[in-house]
Enzyme design. Structure first.
Site, mmCIF file in Angstrom:
data_model
loop_
_atom_site.group_PDB
_atom_site.id
_atom_site.type_symbol
_atom_site.label_atom_id
_atom_site.label_comp_id
_atom_site.label_asym_id
_atom_site.label_seq_id
_atom_site.Cartn_x
_atom_site.Cartn_y
_atom_site.Cartn_z
ATOM 1 N N LEU B 84 47.217 33.838 51.324
ATOM 2 C CA LEU B 84 47.979 33.159 50.266
ATOM 3 C C LEU B 84 47.415 33.469 48.887
ATOM 4 O O LEU B 84 46.247 33.809 48.725
ATOM 5 C CB LEU B 84 48.017 31.655 50.535
ATOM 6 C CG LEU B 84 48.891 31.293 51.742
ATOM 7 C CD1 LEU B 84 48.739 29.821 52.110
ATOM 8 C CD2 LEU B 84 50.359 31.600 51.460
ATOM 9 N N LEU B 146 54.371 19.743 51.851
ATOM 10 C CA LEU B 146 53.431 19.712 52.967
ATOM 11 C C LEU B 146 52.716 21.045 53.139
ATOM 12 O O LEU B 146 53.348 22.088 53.285
ATOM 13 C CB LEU B 146 54.157 19.360 54.263
ATOM 14 C CG LEU B 146 54.738 17.940 54.314
ATOM 15 C CD1 LEU B 146 55.582 17.746 55.564
ATOM 16 C CD2 LEU B 146 53.612 16.916 54.267
ATOM 17 N N HIS B 220 53.333 22.614 61.106
ATOM 18 C CA HIS B 220 53.080 23.904 60.456
ATOM 19 C C HIS B 220 52.760 24.968 61.512
ATOM 20 O O HIS B 220 51.853 24.797 62.322
ATOM 21 C CB HIS B 220 51.921 23.781 59.468
ATOM 22 C CG HIS B 220 51.691 25.023 58.656
ATOM 23 N ND1 HIS B 220 52.233 25.207 57.413
ATOM 24 C CD2 HIS B 220 50.991 26.155 58.929
ATOM 25 C CE1 HIS B 220 51.864 26.387 56.947
ATOM 26 N NE2 HIS B 220 51.113 26.987 57.847
ATOM 27 N N GLU B 323 39.357 39.915 38.228
ATOM 28 C CA GLU B 323 39.297 41.052 39.149
ATOM 29 C C GLU B 323 40.343 40.959 40.252
ATOM 30 O O GLU B 323 40.816 41.983 40.749
ATOM 31 C CB GLU B 323 37.893 41.159 39.759
ATOM 32 C CG GLU B 323 36.783 41.457 38.746
ATOM 33 C CD GLU B 323 36.276 40.215 38.008
ATOM 34 O OE1 GLU B 323 36.699 39.091 38.337
ATOM 35 O OE2 GLU B 323 35.457 40.393 37.088
ATOM 36 N N PHE B 348 31.231 43.142 40.855
ATOM 37 C CA PHE B 348 32.323 42.198 40.641
ATOM 38 C C PHE B 348 33.567 42.549 41.456
ATOM 39 O O PHE B 348 34.511 41.763 41.521
ATOM 40 C CB PHE B 348 32.628 42.052 39.153
ATOM 41 C CG PHE B 348 31.412 41.666 38.346
ATOM 42 C CD1 PHE B 348 30.452 40.812 38.891
ATOM 43 C CD2 PHE B 348 31.196 42.163 37.077
ATOM 44 C CE1 PHE B 348 29.307 40.460 38.176
ATOM 45 C CE2 PHE B 348 30.056 41.817 36.353
ATOM 46 C CZ PHE B 348 29.112 40.967 36.902
ATOM 47 N N HIS B 372 27.578 50.503 37.699
ATOM 48 C CA HIS B 372 26.363 49.680 37.706
ATOM 49 C C HIS B 372 25.889 49.380 39.116
ATOM 50 O O HIS B 372 25.560 48.236 39.465
ATOM 51 C CB HIS B 372 26.582 48.388 36.912
ATOM 52 C CG HIS B 372 26.769 48.629 35.439
ATOM 53 N ND1 HIS B 372 27.890 49.265 34.939
ATOM 54 C CD2 HIS B 372 25.987 48.353 34.373
ATOM 55 C CE1 HIS B 372 27.784 49.368 33.626
ATOM 56 N NE2 HIS B 372 26.646 48.824 33.261
ATOM 57 N N ASP B 380 19.196 43.855 33.677
ATOM 58 C CA ASP B 380 20.179 42.770 33.761
ATOM 59 C C ASP B 380 19.995 41.877 34.989
ATOM 60 O O ASP B 380 20.511 40.761 35.032
ATOM 61 C CB ASP B 380 21.607 43.324 33.722
ATOM 62 C CG ASP B 380 22.079 43.536 32.289
ATOM 63 O OD1 ASP B 380 21.458 42.963 31.368
ATOM 64 O OD2 ASP B 380 23.059 44.268 32.091
ATOM 65 N N GLN B 384 24.133 41.425 38.430
ATOM 66 C CA GLN B 384 24.931 42.572 37.983
ATOM 67 C C GLN B 384 24.759 43.806 38.879
ATOM 68 O O GLN B 384 25.384 44.831 38.634
ATOM 69 C CB GLN B 384 24.556 42.972 36.551
ATOM 70 C CG GLN B 384 24.275 41.825 35.611
ATOM 71 C CD GLN B 384 25.501 41.011 35.277
ATOM 72 O OE1 GLN B 384 26.472 41.537 34.759
ATOM 73 N NE2 GLN B 384 25.488 39.723 35.589
#
Lengths: 590, 590
Positions: B84, B146, B220, B323, B348, B372, B380, B384
């Site tokens: 979803l 629902l 459901h 992202e 990321f 990176h 960093d 990262q």
């Protein structure tokens, strides 16, 4: 520098914190959601007297506690940040702990960047904080207009942030982020609870106070060209000491009743789903230990966390379909010593991978449960089938990965998880599977069980979860053909039971078969290969895994189509038996 | 059933579609973001005459095109849904293609569930669609109150959905989702563009029309207990044929100019970062091929996609720090034949793993660039550093994983990616690295390069990316000691060059060292082990990888601390050289 005034006023007049007792329940909490503002955070630590100049100058050096982004190797940092959009959702977890678990009026202050408001996870946090009425949560949004590469989507349009927060049920205050009196007033207002979380939307200037960089693009993450001049502009070198306000003693945190652990017991020979056992065991654990908490992503009737919810409604948190917020809330809740278990379909934990990765950097102790593993779920099709979760979870630093094959085993593993540190993950199965272990059988992280073995095994099948039952069927078939295979239930995928695998390799002439309801990459087969990579005795390993994109079908049909059912295991074993020993004389000698 | 009226009115009066030319540029697009409503989608296909009763009855059976959730093995399904919160962000991508690339006024209709509005990714989609003024995008939210386990956060509070959409700049229309005339009016209004995306917020009843289930919890994903009765209630068996409206021919899609490919050329012996080469090559590719498009998560000056942005601003889309939306937009854009490249820090991309996983089920052709990588980024710190991306991307079905070590190689690989199917991923390095390949050197997916070799190699180092240069340094050191090691640049991590690895194993007496700036799990080392698992010749493999949580430091310091620098490689090679051949007589014979 954009947030320096905001933070100066905070520590001078509002932040209540005892640095000598950083885990004290009366302390406020502070999260730098914009973790790249670490120089400001460390400057605050310096100003509050936590660190000295010498340590401050170790910033970003090897071995320093002052890393490029804050991590909890510093006693005053509770969670790692640096992946944007995580601090506020984690703050939601801390605020949940304050309001619903500890039941103490400490405050959770979160400094947010304007750029990171673009992350959907921030909206999840806004939605949940508003829905739960977390009046103890205060987000300070540093609207300095400039992201890393240029202007943010909303620039200095403070109303854009205000309107978004208000629609989610937040109280908002717009303020000039360089006006100490205005900031002070905003904090005072925010700290007077009205049942809503508060967002302070502060107009600020990036690089404020230094002409060389103020409000200029191209300076993100860069050192100043003329630091001496900047220091002069900022008023020269100063050594202010601004100790934080001591917190008033708020009282003892709330404790839920505890009792004796009575795990569910499933009769051998019956059938039960490991996901059912997860829920049953979690509820039992909740009765035994008041610190156990459950969260779910609106699928509690599938993961069976609903059993916990019904037993312990005060310690169950419905995170709706927001897996990022779910994992972040677990991280925030464990900061205060609670023991969270978070569950959803294993496939949907992929949604929160960045949060799991960061939770490991946070040195957080969280427990994740992923149900509906693999093609064995059947008709719902590949979108609901977790086929990468073992790879994903194994590649988390310090993680524990468990994959039970029966209900009693699952229940025992859930109980073990409560005491694990780091990220622990249990993978459960949708289908009911035969109960093969007695309820008093014991299991260990790093353990395994040998389920079939003779003095003359011609191969060993190493598997876990639903395919354990396929391996047992295969072993029974092969036994009739005069082929003896060992069956190893490697329920602890990480750490894996290397000793048992080594023995199996030696005693079968180096003939192993791994079977997993997972893609071939990074799962159980990879874990087994890793054991032997740098050893003298290196068995042949046939890796049975899901290699083609599955569709819908009955569980048995899909296991067969993927080549991981009893028939395929038996075929692989026959091939190895025919091939003879796989360990050469060189290895046998060593 | 809650959305049946909504969809009936859509296909009868508004949806423009030629089923005989499902890829025609004049067609509208329809995405079932609530993929679990697949019975409705397939019923629409039946009603529109695309499938017959016989096929309809294969629903969820093995081999059927009608899977539990829609997948594009059906010609009328463009993307897979079922996780979803993905359909709307993908719809944003399609609408971007319509407005900014094809420049044709086709419409993108997205049926959303109310539960899934809780996903942060839906807010990312709302934000981007509003920001970009995607008037060609129409979201229909089926507010049936629902969810799977109970009532949603907002129940039938239509205004909650309306207010959230409006704050993001959407036009909204509230409607009774079971009133065909009202629905018809809403669609007509939505289809009259006013420069804003439109959300139709429809109040509906789950299980509408069947008393047994209507507006009741606990149904459901379950079959009806009394289907005959339900059919009678719904008016008996009927066979309506409702062919979709033929689209008016909208004209030819816009095409951007194309030319000759002139990749950047870096002089051997100079230094350049592979991330810089990514950007340079992408810009060159964009000049050669008009269908190439770039997206970035607000770090284009780090990933160097800014070079493309500056060269081809009309084909660059800034996705800010979102992202999930970035990957979803790439999936939506490729539906129309465009060739998207999406980039951010490799760390990321974990944020979008669910989208990448689903993109593979969508049979989408998308290209991802993660910069990176690893501890070599330096100061960093771990938030990262991508240390799990190889594991994550290898465990995507049909994926390609590339990891260049120099700028000319990176440029060539970027060019190759344009023609790859499925999910392809390139991992780039922050630091400048020596250029070791000439600009005319050729590389292939599934290839590798042997950089050092003699007739008497005592070990082979298999590595990729930044550690190639460490391996070369180690080889030079070892040569002076009289130890010859082969160095293999395995830039194609998946598929890996098995033939070259086999030769190396045979010719070094089975002595391999893998080196990677990545956790030990699931990366290059695992890929190498996988090659040999079920082979007669199984070398010893020493896997050098990052085993402890890194901190900040200089790149060289961190490579050393992680045990993946030249000194550690040399140590491992010395150990293997001393140990002698690792292949026993049994294997040597075969």
């Amino acid at each position: 520098m954009s947030a320096a005034d905001l933070m100066a006023v905070l520590i001078a007049r509002h932040f209540r914190y005892d640095p000598d007792a950083p885990r004290d329940a009366s302390n406020d909490h502070l999260v730098f959601s914009k973790g790249h503002a670490s120089p400001l955070l460390y400057a605050m630590f310096k100003a509050m007297g936590f660190i000295d100049d010498e340590e401050f100058l170790t910033y970003r050096r090897l071995g320093s506690r002052l890393e490029g982004h804050p991590v909890p190797i510093l006693p005053w940092v509770e969670v790692a940040t640096g992946s944007l959009g995580q601090g506020l959702p984690i703050g939601v977890g801390m605020a949940i702990a304050g309001k619903h678990l500890d039941r103490l009026p400490y405050r959770v202050w979160v400094l947010c960047g304007d750029s990171e408001m673009a992350e959907g996870s921030m909206n999840e946090a806004l939605e949940h904080a508003g829905h739960l009425g977390l009046g103890n949560l205060i987000a300070i949004v540093d609207v300095n207009r400039l992201g890393q590469t240029g202007e943010t989507m909303h620039g200095w349009d403070l109303d854009a942030y205000r309107d978004r927060a208000e629609v989610f049920g937040w109280r908002t205050i717009e303020v000039d982020g360089h006006d100490p009196a205005a900031i002070d007033g905003a904090y005072a207002q925010a700290a007077a609870p009205d049942g809503r979380p508060t967002m302070i939307v502060a107009r600020t200037i990036k690089g404020y106070g230094v002409g060389e960089v103020a409000n200029k693009e191209g300076w993100h993450g860069k050192a100043l060209a003329h630091p001496e001049q900047a220091i002069a502009e900022l008023g020269g070198e100063r050594h202010l000491l601004v100790p934080p306000l001591k917190p008033a003693r708020l009282g003892d945190p709330h404790r839920f009743p505890a009792g004796r652990l009575e795990l569910p017991r499933y009769p051998v020979g019956s059938e039960a789903a490991t996901r059912q056992a997860y829920g049953d065991a979690l509820a039992a654990l909740g009765s035994a230990r008041g610190e156990v908490v459950a969260l779910d992503g609106e699928v509690s009737n599938s993961t069976f966390s609903e059993v916990f919810r019904e037993a312990h409604p005060e310690r169950y948190f419905e995170m709706y379909i927001a897996e990022q917020q779910m994992v972040a809330a677990a991280v925030g809740i464990q900061v205060r010593g609670w023991v969270p278990f978070a569950s959803t379909f294993a496939a949907f934990l992929t949604r929160a991978y960045d949060f799991v990765r960061m939770a490991a950097i946070s040195r957080a102790d969280i427990r994740l449960s992923g149900s509906h593993a693999g093609v064995s779920i059947g008709e719902d099709g590949p979108s609901q089938m977790a086929l990468e979760d073992l790879a994903m979870m194994r590649a988390v630093h310090g993680s524990t990965v468990l994959y039970p094959c029966d209900a009693n085993q699952a229940a025992q593993l859930v109980a073990l998880m409560a005491d694990l540190t780091g990220i622990s993950y249990i993978r459960t199965t949708r289908a009911k599977t035969p109960v093969i272990y007695g309820p008093d059988e014991r299991f260990a992280v790093g353990g395994s069980k040998v389920l079939r073995s003779s003095g003359d095994d011609q191969a060993a099948v190493v598997t876990a979860g639903i395919t354990v039952h396929e391996a047992l069927k295969a072993a029974d078939t092969l036994a009739k053909e005069g082929i003896s295979v060992r069956v190893i239930d490697a329920y602890s995928v990480k750490p894996i039971d290397a000793a048992t695998l080594r023995r199996a390799a030696a005693e079968t002439g180096g003939r192993l078969i791994t079977v997993e309801d997972h893609w071939p990459e990074g799962g159980l087969g990879a874990a087994v290969l890793d054991v032997f990579a740098d050893e003298d005795l290196r068995p042949r390993v046939v890796n049975l895994a899901v290699r083609d994109m599955p569709g819908s079908g009955k569980p048995d049909e899909l296991l067969a189509a993927a080549g991981i059912d009893a028939a395929h295991i038996a075929d692989a074993a026959r091939r190895l038996a025919r091939a003879g020993p796989q360990i050469g004389s060189l290895e046998r000698r060593t």
